[in-house]
Design an enzyme around this catalytic site. Structure first.
Site, PDB file in Angstrom:
ATOM      1  N   TRP A  78       0.824  -1.759  -0.281  1.00  0.00           N
ATOM      2  CA  TRP A  78       0.251  -0.005  -0.064  1.00  0.00           C
ATOM      3  C   TRP A  78       0.843   1.351  -0.265  1.00  0.00           C
ATOM      4  CZ3 TRP A  78      -2.478   2.365   4.908  1.00  0.00           C
ATOM      5  CH2 TRP A  78      -1.558   2.478   6.159  1.00  0.00           C
ATOM      6  N   ASP A  79       2.389   1.269  -0.052  1.00  0.00           N
ATOM      7  CA  ASP A  79       2.722   2.264   0.342  1.00  0.00           C
ATOM      8  C   ASP A  79       2.481   3.048  -1.148  1.00  0.00           C
ATOM      9  OD1 ASP A  79       3.954   0.045   1.955  1.00  0.00           O
ATOM     10  OD2 ASP A  79       5.818   0.380   2.117  1.00  0.00           O
ATOM     11  N   GLU A 120       0.439  -2.718  12.799  1.00  0.00           N
ATOM     12  CA  GLU A 120       1.313  -4.183  12.416  1.00  0.00           C
ATOM     13  C   GLU A 120       1.286  -4.973  13.509  1.00  0.00           C
ATOM     14  OE1 GLU A 120       3.593  -3.677   9.355  1.00  0.00           O
ATOM     15  OE2 GLU A 120       1.849  -4.789   8.097  1.00  0.00           O
ATOM     16  N   LYS A 130       3.002   0.836  16.101  1.00  0.00           N
ATOM     17  CA  LYS A 130       3.896   0.364  14.881  1.00  0.00           C
ATOM     18  C   LYS A 130       3.153   2.103  14.484  1.00  0.00           C
ATOM     19  CE  LYS A 130       5.774  -1.676  11.437  1.00  0.00           C
ATOM     20  NZ  LYS A 130       5.764  -3.530   9.819  1.00  0.00           N
ATOM     21  N   GLN A 131       2.136   2.532  13.821  1.00  0.00           N
ATOM     22  CA  GLN A 131       1.848   3.734  13.051  1.00  0.00           C
ATOM     23  C   GLN A 131       0.356   3.691  13.084  1.00  0.00           C
ATOM     24  OE1 GLN A 131       2.253   4.016   9.265  1.00  0.00           O
ATOM     25  NE2 GLN A 131       1.770   2.111   8.529  1.00  0.00           N
TER      26      GLN A 131
END
Lengths: 790, 790
Positions: free
Chosen positions: A356-357, A499, A613-614
């Site tokens: 998805w980056d 994640e 993580k984010q």
């Protein structure tokens, strides 16, 4: 140490340079200074070898599965960059002797890598070395190298081994059959190899041109072969002030190249064509080839993107140029069957797979700056419907379920199943993303929506876009799980962008994005009913849309969408996150290496802590403000602020994607200083002083994030409800920024100072946009003052 | 530089040592000092890495074909020897800083490799290092390593990465699937891998034990994994005079091991068994494990072979011990399904394949010194009948046509088809040996004959030996070509031992050996008719011997056997050799690298010159004097001398097999000085001062040749017409030699001075032997004076 603002006069803020050689941290410069052109990426490993160096030559789209129990990846091609140099019979290395005036530079403007130094051998001979190298943007198949050596004081004997070395592998995994090695006319070396599973033929050709004091030296070298290796050995005796120049020109072609993807293809055509290309090119010589390359960069990249920042800190302008340089060289703009790799073409990390980056962190740059390339990248996803439908079927769903990791688009899911070691059990951990990280399917639908609204490319929608949006909505409709008690549709057992939380139920990001995806399908279905029934009819036939539309309608409104809690406005990231234990994260917030927490806890343990993580919900705010949700009600700044303040302290930014999003949202909530510091941190993921962060390759998404932070953050550009919004809030240190975007097929040049926004509509077709709540129209040029306090 | 006579007192002439570190010529010591036990071979690469090092761990019999277009070979296993050592954060390497008192030694007696030096870091810290390493002859699966470091002056921080690295390949060809990596109890590392074609499972286990000042330091290291790699990172802070010791014990097991070759085998058994073995072994510690290893060497090797030379030049005794050491570690005595590799287990050269090298150059040592091992090696050839029959069928012949190169015995021919570059055309040259180098089939029959006559092992003959001899004779009968004009059988289009002549007709060596093979079959057939009709009946059923015997009888006598020319007694090597052009060979006779002539001529051109790799006819003299030819007439010394004088000057000795044969024949013709100088040259192929000759591995045949030159040359031992002959002619520099051979199941100790030969019959069973034409009988001890002039 890196020195970033190197370069004076014309070169000011155009040069990334290394002023001291450090054999223990080679990976950094190899990655961030890598050369490429979207067709190939060449890691900037030094000519002479070092223990810790890593040579990589990767070609977009040449995926191969080396062994039955591995996943497909971009194979590491044979190396042409290594020169084994001997001075008076002894190996040349900067680890011995004495080095002065050392400088290695990547010139972003010319996309040339140079290295320069004076070196005194352990025996006291003084020599001056100068290396140059580029990967052509003019001829995508061409690598140019040049070495100049001058003996400063004594007569000296120099010998050199150079050729093609196919003993390379991907960290031990070999993708190529042992190939054919030939030397034509004692000078043109050709190596032909075929990948062992995907059966892609690769032909590499190389040749040398030698001059001493500018006179061509015709010398028959010694010819050598070893297993998977062919090289020439040259010997020279130089007198003081003699100048030796060696040019090495290389071409690379593969049977995956579009021109060879035809029924009548034979490997002999590839051999002949590529050798001919080498002979033609090498005849021109390094300087002429380089000139064509440089002009292409100037015309196609720097003039087109026209990006300027005037900042007190030179680093900012350099970071933006670094971002544009890498966005250019990582992107296979030449072929819509290929995507962007998570580590670009700079290393073996993430195996050349796309995530998805691309859609979230890189595609926005192309949508606004180079829509043709954006279209190519989304067409790659259109080709990927084959793989996405396969994955849906395999998992028991309908429609298109996009792979978490994708390689060749029709292959479907290619996420590896096993990852790093679990420090508690000693076993390898299972990677769940390929099974349950499902939001990517909605992310791609969002990307199509964004592309369409910014570019107004109706042709793309008719041919590709609607099909993606409809079939992904169908996936979600089949994916939803009815909760009888809550009378809502839930999405259970997923991984969200954070994640660190595996197997969660009702991940806010996933649920909202699935809802968006289905609503978008409904909207476009209804739009087509009115505007293009022919197109709808064809798609209905192909995708069984009558039934699908019913399902979207029945289910979309009943998806459970987590709301902000009344007491503190925090949106629960998932059903359990807010109930988990909190721990002191100071140690990991200040870590030098990512994933430091895995040295103390295993996945299972991390799953039970409030550590992130984010932050999922912040990405949601950045994306979904732009569109219709909850009856088109925009998310309030109070909610954004509450969630930012709750989640950021729990976020380790262990994804390189994290910082840019946080920078944008910080800017949105008015915290410009924090936004600026996050922008800097984001730029420093690759360009910063930590020497091991880029060993496996640059961080493609974070490089896209540099541009995003500047444009969506400081310039405040956003697509909101189909309209352009510009809410500029440039940092204290910035005096001015200027850039050109493409809005609905028209270049629009935007210039921002602390107090004014000016907009120049290049084609003089009227556009409408919003600035801090006010609507403006413009068909030529407008300057809008706004009252930002210094 | 190597220093060969290192070692004093007890160690005199037992040590091969290196007194200066040379990073550009690492291959030499890596190969000639390699460790092994027949089960495995471990190249003696230094712990810390260098650019030119080559790590190899090879296990006998684990053949695998990495890719469809390659041939099967011994795969290079994961590495356990590399230690990445950092001193105060900087990489340790002998290429920097200052090294004193450097010494690396292979102790042949204890089969231990040690390395010792004082090193001052570039920052001025002084440290003392001592490394030890062995591959156990007691537990064939075990590798022991030990590193001792002492800080001499300053406090110092040492860190170390050590584990298992499976990123290794065979010069780029990867044989293993990506395997499983685990760490048990944070200390026992296990790597499980499977070969990608032959599906052999390999399990490597390793663990470390740390002591500081002799106290065990329990320290949980950092655990790391990368692709195909798992390792631990240790950190230590040493005070001055602190001593750090790190033991690393490793075990290796494979599913090819005989104990796991069973129907109910599971990989879990292999995992459990090997881990248990590691845990048991590492519990004992390096010193205890080493003691068991050392005792095994003493009892099984040095006392059994009992070889002494008293020479003015210490090198001679060392060379013999070097030979015995390597003959021991290269030979898979534990498993009769495995053969000896041409480069032993010391490198990737020749892919672990067996050639005629074994039968002609190595087997004789075992026949005379350790018949049990000789039997195992010939049983390997018996298993190879399956492959030999396959090859015969594929080539349109009958019987057993042995492969030129063999790997797993039943697989048949495995010679690669493509070799080095042709300097004229630029293409790779075709390797013809696998098709037309056919003498190997008769060489093996000869080896069986020799084994039988020396050992009198009738059981072997009944079960294996006759079958080999009969079916190889059948091959030759079908191979012969009738020449109508000459009324003789010819053998056309072959390569003889002199591989510089391809596609020749009536190669003397091949024709004579084929004749021998068929005559031997006839003799044994007739013998069995009388002595063991039951055995003959079974073989007749299996091999259709009634018809075969007729063919042998009809054809053997009509084979064309080239005779010495009347004018000069030279036997034509083949039909055309003596007609070819002669050139000045001085340049190549003095070459430092073999095959130098290929840098000036290609194969086709060399084929047309009187230049020879090794002289065919001389090998013939050495072999066939021992047996019946031309009505049992022995070849005269005049013929030997004429041919020696004709062919030797045309011989480049580009085969490492060549010198030993020439040494023996020189001795036979009474030229002892020449014989001694050829013996020395032969010893120097690996043990000499040329630093690149052993890069791809030691020369197994030439190592066998050292022993052969001494025993068949100087001691004059030979099997002639089934009888032991001893014609001793020891070199000027030698005062005395003594050794034990096995003659017809009885150890016989032979002692030679310049003037006496003494023979001691250990079991007191009477033997008959010939000394310079006189027949002696002895059942205890005899001393025979003979009149050699000094």
């Amino acid at each position: 140490m890196m020195n970033y603002s190197q370069g004076k006069g014309e070169l000011k803020n155009w040069v990334v340079s290394e002023v001291e050689f450090s054999p223990d941290t080679l990976g950094k410069s190899e990655s961030i200074m890598y050369l490429g052109n979207g067709y190939m990426g060449l890691r900037s490993t030094t000519e002479e070898p070092y223990i810790k160096d890593k040579r990589n030559l990767l070609i977009s789209g040449t995926f191969n599965r080396a062994e039955e129990n591995e996943v497909t990846e971009l194979p590491n091609l044979a190396d042409v960059t290594r020169f084994d140099i001997r001075i008076d019979g002894e190996r040349f290395s900067l680890e011995f002797g004495e080095t002065k005036n050392y400088q290695r530079q990547l010139n972003l403007k010319t996309a040339e890598l140079t290295r320069y130094f004076d070196w005194t051998s352990p025996r006291g001979k003084e020599l001056r070395f100068h290396f140059r190298r580029f990967v052509s943007l003019d001829n995508l198949h061409l690598i140019g190298m040049k070495m100049m050596v001058e003996s400063l004081t004594d007569p000296v004997r120099i010998s050199l081994d150079s050729g093609i070395d196919a003993q390379m592998s991907n960290s031990g995994s070999q993708h190529f059959l042992e190939g054919e090695r030939r030397i034509f006319d004692k000078q043109f070396i050709q190596l032909v190899q075929t990948t062992n599973e995907s059966k892609i033929d690769v032909v590499i050709n190389t040749t040398h041109k030698i001059t001493v004091n500018d006179e061509e030296r015709i010398k028959v070298p010694e010819m050598n072969m070893d297993r998977r290796k062919v090289w020439l050995t040259y010997d020279f005796s130089l007198q003081p002030t003699d100048k030796l120049e060696i040019e090495k020109i290389t071409t690379v072609f593969t049977s995956r190249d579009k021109e060879f993807e035809k029924a009548e293809y034979t490997i002999q055509q590839l051999r002949d064509h590529s050798l001919q290309d080498l002979q033609d090119s090498s005849g021109k010589g390094y300087d002429t080839l380089f000139q064509s390359h440089l002009e292409t960069w100037q015309n196609k990249i720097w003039e087109a993107y026209n990006f300027e920042i005037n900042s007190d800190d030179d680093f900012d302008q350099l970071a933006l140029r670094f971002s544009l340089y890498h966005l250019t060289i990582m992107t296979p703009a030449h072929d819509d069957r290929m995507g962007i790799a998570a580590k670009a073409l700079s290393g073996e990390g993430y195996k050349g797979h796309s995530f998805w980056d691309t859609e979230l962190f890189i595609l926005p740059f192309f949508i606004y700056s180079n829509p043709k390339v954006a279209k190519s990248l989304l067409t790659y996803r259109y080709h990927g419907l084959v793989g996405a439908r396969k994955k849906a079927r395999e998992n028991g769903y309908l429609g298109a379920m996009y792979p978490w990791e994708v390689a060749w688009p029709t292959d479907g899911e290619v996420t590896p199943v096993w990852g790093d070691i679990d420090i508690v059990t000693g076993n390898q951990t299972k990677i769940w993303s390929g099974f349950i990280e499902q939001h990517i399917t909605a992310d791609i639908a969002f990307a199509v929506y964004q592309y369409y609204n910014v570019t107004a490319d109706q042709g793309f929608m008719d041919h590709y876009g609607y099909e993606i949006i409809f079939d992904t909505a169908t996936f979600w409709a089949s994916r939803l799980e009815w909760n009888e008690k809550k009378q809502k549709y839930h999405i259970n057992d997923v991984i969200g962008p954070d994640e660190y939380k595996e197997h969660v139920d009702n991940n806010a990001f996933t649920n909202y994005m699935a809802y968006f995806n289905m609503k978008l399908a409904i909207r476009y279905y209804e739009k087509l009913t009115m505007e293009n029934p022919m197109c709808l009819k064809e798609l209905t036939k192909k995708l069984n849309l009558d039934k699908a539309y019913q399902h979207w309608q029945d289910k979309a409104g009943k998806i459970y969408l987590p709301e902000p809690r009344e007491e503190d406005l925090v949106i629960p990231q998932d059903d359990t996150y807010l109930l988990l234990k909190e721990i002191d994260l100071a140690k990991y917030k200040n870590q030098e290496k990512v994933r430091g927490i895995y040295r103390d806890y295993n996945s299972e343990q991390i799953n039970k802590l409030q550590v992130t993580k984010q932050a999922d919900t912040l990405i949601l705010f950045y994306l979904l403000e732009q569109t219709f949700l909850n009856d088109d009600e925009r998310i309030s700044e109070a909610v954004k602020r509450a969630n930012f303040n709750y989640y950021e302290p729990k976020t380790l930014h262990d994804s390189s994607l994290s910082l840019a999003t946080h920078a944008i949202v910080a800017n949105d909530i008015g915290d410009i200083d924090l936004a600026y510091s996050l922008f800097k941190k984001s730029s420093e993921i690759d360009l910063g002083p930590l020497m091991n962060t880029s060993d496996d390759g640059v961080h493609a998404a974070s490089i896209g994030g540099i541009w995003k932070s500047a444009i969506f953050g400081f310039a405040g550009i956003r697509l909101v409800d189909g309209r352009l919004r510009i809410n500029p809030r440039i940092p204290k240190h910035w005096h001015h920024m200027k850039f050109t975007i493409h809005w609905q097929a028209q270049p629009v040049t935007i210039s921002i100072t602390k107090s004014t926004l000016s907009v120049k509509v290049e084609n003089k077709e009227s556009i409408t946009f919003e600035v801090f709540g006010e609507i403006h129209e413009c068909d030529d040029f407008i300057e809008i003052p706004f009252g930002l306090t210094e």
